[in-house]
Design a protein around this motif. Structure first.
Motif, PDB file in Angstrom:
ATOM      1  N   LEU A   1      -9.248   7.081   1.352  1.00  0.00           N
ATOM      2  CA  LEU A   1      -7.384   7.313   1.593  1.00  0.00           C
ATOM      3  C   LEU A   1      -7.675   8.856   1.829  1.00  0.00           C
ATOM      4  CD1 LEU A   1      -6.766   6.477  -2.353  1.00  0.00           C
ATOM      5  CD2 LEU A   1      -5.551   5.409   0.412  1.00  0.00           C
ATOM      6  N   ASP A   2      -6.910   9.781   2.676  1.00  0.00           N
ATOM      7  CA  ASP A   2      -7.221  10.981   3.462  1.00  0.00           C
ATOM      8  C   ASP A   2      -6.261  11.913   2.550  1.00  0.00           C
ATOM      9  OD1 ASP A   2      -4.303  10.521   3.172  1.00  0.00           O
ATOM     10  OD2 ASP A   2      -4.476  10.792   5.762  1.00  0.00           O
ATOM     11  N   GLY A   3      -5.606  11.378   1.041  1.00  0.00           N
ATOM     12  CA  GLY A   3      -4.727  13.031   0.621  1.00  0.00           C
ATOM     13  C   GLY A   3      -3.803  12.632   1.249  1.00  0.00           C
ATOM     14  N   ASN A   4      -3.184  12.087   2.360  1.00  0.00           N
ATOM     15  CA  ASN A   4      -1.919  12.425   2.544  1.00  0.00           C
ATOM     16  C   ASN A   4      -0.964  11.373   2.406  1.00  0.00           C
ATOM     17  OD1 ASN A   4      -2.214  15.434   3.377  1.00  0.00           O
ATOM     18  ND2 ASN A   4      -3.736  14.735   5.118  1.00  0.00           N
TER      19      ASN A   4
ATOM     20  N   ILE B   1     -20.064   0.565  14.061  1.00  0.00           N
ATOM     21  CA  ILE B   1     -20.842   0.081  15.019  1.00  0.00           C
ATOM     22  C   ILE B   1     -19.422  -0.864  15.834  1.00  0.00           C
ATOM     23  CG2 ILE B   1     -22.245  -1.579  15.865  1.00  0.00           C
ATOM     24  CD1 ILE B   1     -24.198  -0.547  13.498  1.00  0.00           C
ATOM     25  N   ALA B   2     -18.813  -1.598  15.408  1.00  0.00           N
ATOM     26  CA  ALA B   2     -18.046  -2.114  15.779  1.00  0.00           C
ATOM     27  C   ALA B   2     -16.756  -1.940  14.517  1.00  0.00           C
ATOM     28  CB  ALA B   2     -18.376  -3.689  15.729  1.00  0.00           C
ATOM     29  N   LEU B   3     -16.385  -3.365  14.028  1.00  0.00           N
ATOM     30  CA  LEU B   3     -15.206  -3.334  13.387  1.00  0.00           C
ATOM     31  C   LEU B   3     -15.507  -2.445  12.008  1.00  0.00           C
ATOM     32  CD1 LEU B   3     -14.355  -7.161  14.055  1.00  0.00           C
ATOM     33  CD2 LEU B   3     -13.436  -5.674  14.142  1.00  0.00           C
ATOM     34  N   THR B   4     -14.381  -1.668  11.387  1.00  0.00           N
ATOM     35  CA  THR B   4     -14.213  -1.438  10.312  1.00  0.00           C
ATOM     36  C   THR B   4     -12.475  -2.400   9.670  1.00  0.00           C
ATOM     37  OG1 THR B   4     -15.284   0.322  10.432  1.00  0.00           O
ATOM     38  CG2 THR B   4     -14.463   0.562   9.049  1.00  0.00           C
ATOM     39  N   GLY B   5     -12.536  -2.464   8.410  1.00  0.00           N
ATOM     40  CA  GLY B   5     -11.400  -2.333   7.715  1.00  0.00           C
ATOM     41  C   GLY B   5     -10.984  -2.780   6.213  1.00  0.00           C
ATOM     42  N   ILE B   6      -9.228  -3.000   5.827  1.00  0.00           N
ATOM     43  CA  ILE B   6      -9.961  -3.814   4.553  1.00  0.00           C
ATOM     44  C   ILE B   6      -8.794  -4.961   4.495  1.00  0.00           C
ATOM     45  CG2 ILE B   6      -9.673  -0.917   4.124  1.00  0.00           C
ATOM     46  CD1 ILE B   6      -6.439  -1.347   3.973  1.00  0.00           C
ATOM     47  N   HIS B   7      -9.116  -5.912   3.409  1.00  0.00           N
ATOM     48  CA  HIS B   7      -8.084  -6.970   3.226  1.00  0.00           C
ATOM     49  C   HIS B   7      -7.267  -6.614   1.579  1.00  0.00           C
ATOM     50  CE1 HIS B   7     -11.972  -7.851   2.217  1.00  0.00           C
ATOM     51  NE2 HIS B   7     -11.332  -8.726   1.408  1.00  0.00           N
ATOM     52  N   TRP B   8      -6.218  -7.686   1.892  1.00  0.00           N
ATOM     53  CA  TRP B   8      -5.911  -7.214   0.670  1.00  0.00           C
ATOM     54  C   TRP B   8      -6.046  -9.126   0.139  1.00  0.00           C
ATOM     55  CZ3 TRP B   8      -1.662  -6.099  -2.109  1.00  0.00           C
ATOM     56  CH2 TRP B   8      -0.794  -6.665  -3.144  1.00  0.00           C
ATOM     57  N   THR B   9      -6.424  -8.294  -1.864  1.00  0.00           N
ATOM     58  CA  THR B   9      -6.816  -8.821  -2.534  1.00  0.00           C
ATOM     59  C   THR B   9      -6.136  -8.995  -4.239  1.00  0.00           C
ATOM     60  OG1 THR B   9      -8.513  -7.248  -3.998  1.00  0.00           O
ATOM     61  CG2 THR B   9      -9.452  -8.590  -2.288  1.00  0.00           C
ATOM     62  N   GLY B  10      -4.928  -9.106  -3.706  1.00  0.00           N
ATOM     63  CA  GLY B  10      -3.666  -9.152  -4.633  1.00  0.00           C
ATOM     64  C   GLY B  10      -3.501 -10.377  -4.548  1.00  0.00           C
ATOM     65  N   LYS B  11      -1.931 -10.549  -5.673  1.00  0.00           N
ATOM     66  CA  LYS B  11      -1.961 -11.860  -5.926  1.00  0.00           C
ATOM     67  C   LYS B  11      -1.348 -12.224  -4.394  1.00  0.00           C
ATOM     68  CE  LYS B  11       0.307 -11.436 -10.456  1.00  0.00           C
ATOM     69  NZ  LYS B  11       2.007 -10.576 -10.703  1.00  0.00           N
ATOM     70  N   PRO B  12      -0.935 -14.187  -3.894  1.00  0.00           N
ATOM     71  CA  PRO B  12      -0.992 -14.147  -2.781  1.00  0.00           C
ATOM     72  C   PRO B  12       0.225 -13.858  -2.751  1.00  0.00           C
ATOM     73  CG  PRO B  12      -1.951 -16.115  -5.082  1.00  0.00           C
ATOM     74  CD  PRO B  12      -1.949 -15.305  -5.442  1.00  0.00           C
ATOM     75  N   LEU B  13       0.354 -14.136  -1.496  1.00  0.00           N
ATOM     76  CA  LEU B  13       1.103 -13.048  -0.262  1.00  0.00           C
ATOM     77  C   LEU B  13       2.653 -14.285   0.082  1.00  0.00           C
ATOM     78  CD1 LEU B  13      -0.171 -10.261   0.698  1.00  0.00           C
ATOM     79  CD2 LEU B  13       1.854 -10.319  -0.866  1.00  0.00           C
TER      80      LEU B  13
ATOM     81  N   PHE C   1       0.983  -1.243   0.063  1.00  0.00           N
ATOM     82  CA  PHE C   1      -0.116  -0.043   0.068  1.00  0.00           C
ATOM     83  C   PHE C   1       0.761   0.864   0.341  1.00  0.00           C
ATOM     84  CE2 PHE C   1      -2.024   3.040   2.647  1.00  0.00           C
ATOM     85  CZ  PHE C   1      -3.476   3.843   1.330  1.00  0.00           C
ATOM     86  N   ASP C   2       0.814   2.064  -1.033  1.00  0.00           N
ATOM     87  CA  ASP C   2       1.244   3.214  -1.165  1.00  0.00           C
ATOM     88  C   ASP C   2       1.049   4.845  -0.733  1.00  0.00           C
ATOM     89  OD1 ASP C   2       0.380   3.540  -3.582  1.00  0.00           O
ATOM     90  OD2 ASP C   2       1.130   3.313  -5.177  1.00  0.00           O
ATOM     91  N   GLY C   3      -0.502   4.226  -0.597  1.00  0.00           N
ATOM     92  CA  GLY C   3      -1.363   5.422   0.009  1.00  0.00           C
ATOM     93  C   GLY C   3      -1.767   6.363  -1.357  1.00  0.00           C
ATOM     94  N   LYS C   4      -1.008   6.021  -2.564  1.00  0.00           N
ATOM     95  CA  LYS C   4      -1.760   6.467  -3.531  1.00  0.00           C
ATOM     96  C   LYS C   4      -3.566   5.776  -3.925  1.00  0.00           C
ATOM     97  CE  LYS C   4       2.313   7.517  -5.935  1.00  0.00           C
ATOM     98  NZ  LYS C   4       3.218   7.643  -6.390  1.00  0.00           N
ATOM     99  N   ASN C   5      -3.794   4.709  -4.066  1.00  0.00           N
ATOM    100  CA  ASN C   5      -4.912   4.181  -4.668  1.00  0.00           C
ATOM    101  C   ASN C   5      -5.222   2.887  -3.399  1.00  0.00           C
ATOM    102  OD1 ASN C   5      -3.275   2.090  -5.494  1.00  0.00           O
ATOM    103  ND2 ASN C   5      -2.894   3.450  -7.362  1.00  0.00           N
ATOM    104  N   LEU C   6      -6.319   2.519  -3.497  1.00  0.00           N
ATOM    105  CA  LEU C   6      -6.457   1.057  -2.539  1.00  0.00           C
ATOM    106  C   LEU C   6      -6.192  -0.679  -3.929  1.00  0.00           C
ATOM    107  CD1 LEU C   6      -9.372   1.597   0.101  1.00  0.00           C
ATOM    108  CD2 LEU C   6      -6.978   1.564   0.298  1.00  0.00           C
ATOM    109  N   ASP C   7      -5.802  -0.355  -4.530  1.00  0.00           N
ATOM    110  CA  ASP C   7      -5.342  -1.163  -6.444  1.00  0.00           C
ATOM    111  C   ASP C   7      -4.606  -2.452  -4.854  1.00  0.00           C
ATOM    112  OD1 ASP C   7      -6.184   0.503  -7.702  1.00  0.00           O
ATOM    113  OD2 ASP C   7      -4.595   0.140  -8.645  1.00  0.00           O
ATOM    114  N   ASN C   8      -5.607  -3.505  -5.145  1.00  0.00           N
ATOM    115  CA  ASN C   8      -5.218  -4.761  -4.375  1.00  0.00           C
ATOM    116  C   ASN C   8      -6.330  -4.936  -3.098  1.00  0.00           C
ATOM    117  OD1 ASN C   8      -3.714  -6.220  -7.034  1.00  0.00           O
ATOM    118  ND2 ASN C   8      -1.957  -5.210  -6.235  1.00  0.00           N
TER     119      ASN C   8
END
Length: 219
Positions: free
Chosen positions: A56-59, A68-80, A35-42
């Protein structure tokens, strides 16, 4: 007129140059920016019930806002990698009293979650080891996190150990050889294979990178 370099020295120079280039190339292949902060690709917003806004906050950061409880993002790109790797990221708690930059990560055929600032804001630990969550196993420790301050986080996952540092201070060094590693039952399971989550808290994440570990780092 300068003397000509001998064929012997030319050969030595060529060999050293070739070895250096090879090692530099191998080292470059070990590191991956997630994650480089420019987009949410993957990455995708994790479908937690009642989750807050993700933006994204622009910074250079992604904001996981109070829900209400949980908020999050998860990886959808190539296997790690699933073992023998290290993840680095930076996390900031903007508001709230629970975990703000927790990371679900793969370990062999299973997954676990590193809790960052949970159970009232100070607990650090890994869920689950031998069925016990982060507040109940030997990975559990306390660390005071100030609001609106960036923390450098580093998690190392090898065959036999989980190790975790905050701002260079080692908080976890847990021997997991032969142990049962699993996820805590519940919505957090949606954050696999790799995901960041907050709980009743607004947190920011930036500068996420993964490195494969060489033999020296596995000791």
């Amino acid at each position: 007129m300068p003397k000509e370099i001998s064929p012997y020295l030319k050969t030595i120079f060529f060999l050293f140059s070739s070895i250096y280039s090879l090692l530099a190339g191998q080292e470059g292949e070990k590191s991956q920016i997630l994650f480089d902060g420019k987009n949410l690709d993957n990455w995708s917003v994790t479908d937690y019930a009642g989750h807050g806004e993700v933006k994204l906050d622009g910074n250079g950061s992604v904001s996981l806002e109070f829900g209400i409880a949980l908020t999050g993002i998860h990886w959808t790109g190539k296997p790690l990698p699933r073992v023998n790797y290290e993840i680095q990221w930076e996390a900031l708690k903007e508001m709230g009293t629970d975990f703000f930059g927790s990371l679900t990560f793969p370990y062999k055929q299973n997954h676990a979650t590193l809790i960052l600032g949970g159970w009232g804001g100070a607990l650090v630990g890994i869920s689950c080891i031998d069925g016990f969550d982060a507040s109940e196993n030997e990975s559990s420790t306390a660390h005071f996190f100030k609001p609106n301050q960036w923390y450098q986080c580093r998690l190392r996952v090898t065959d036999t150990h989980f190790k975790f540092w905050v701002d260079g201070e080692k908080l976890i060094d847990c021997d997991i050889d032969g142990r049962e590693i699993s996820m805590r039952t519940g919505e957090i399971e949606l954050s696999t294979p790799l995901g960041f989550s907050t709980y009743d808290t607004t947190g920011l994440i930036r500068k996420v990178a993964l490195s494969k570990l060489g033999n020296s780092a596995l000791e």
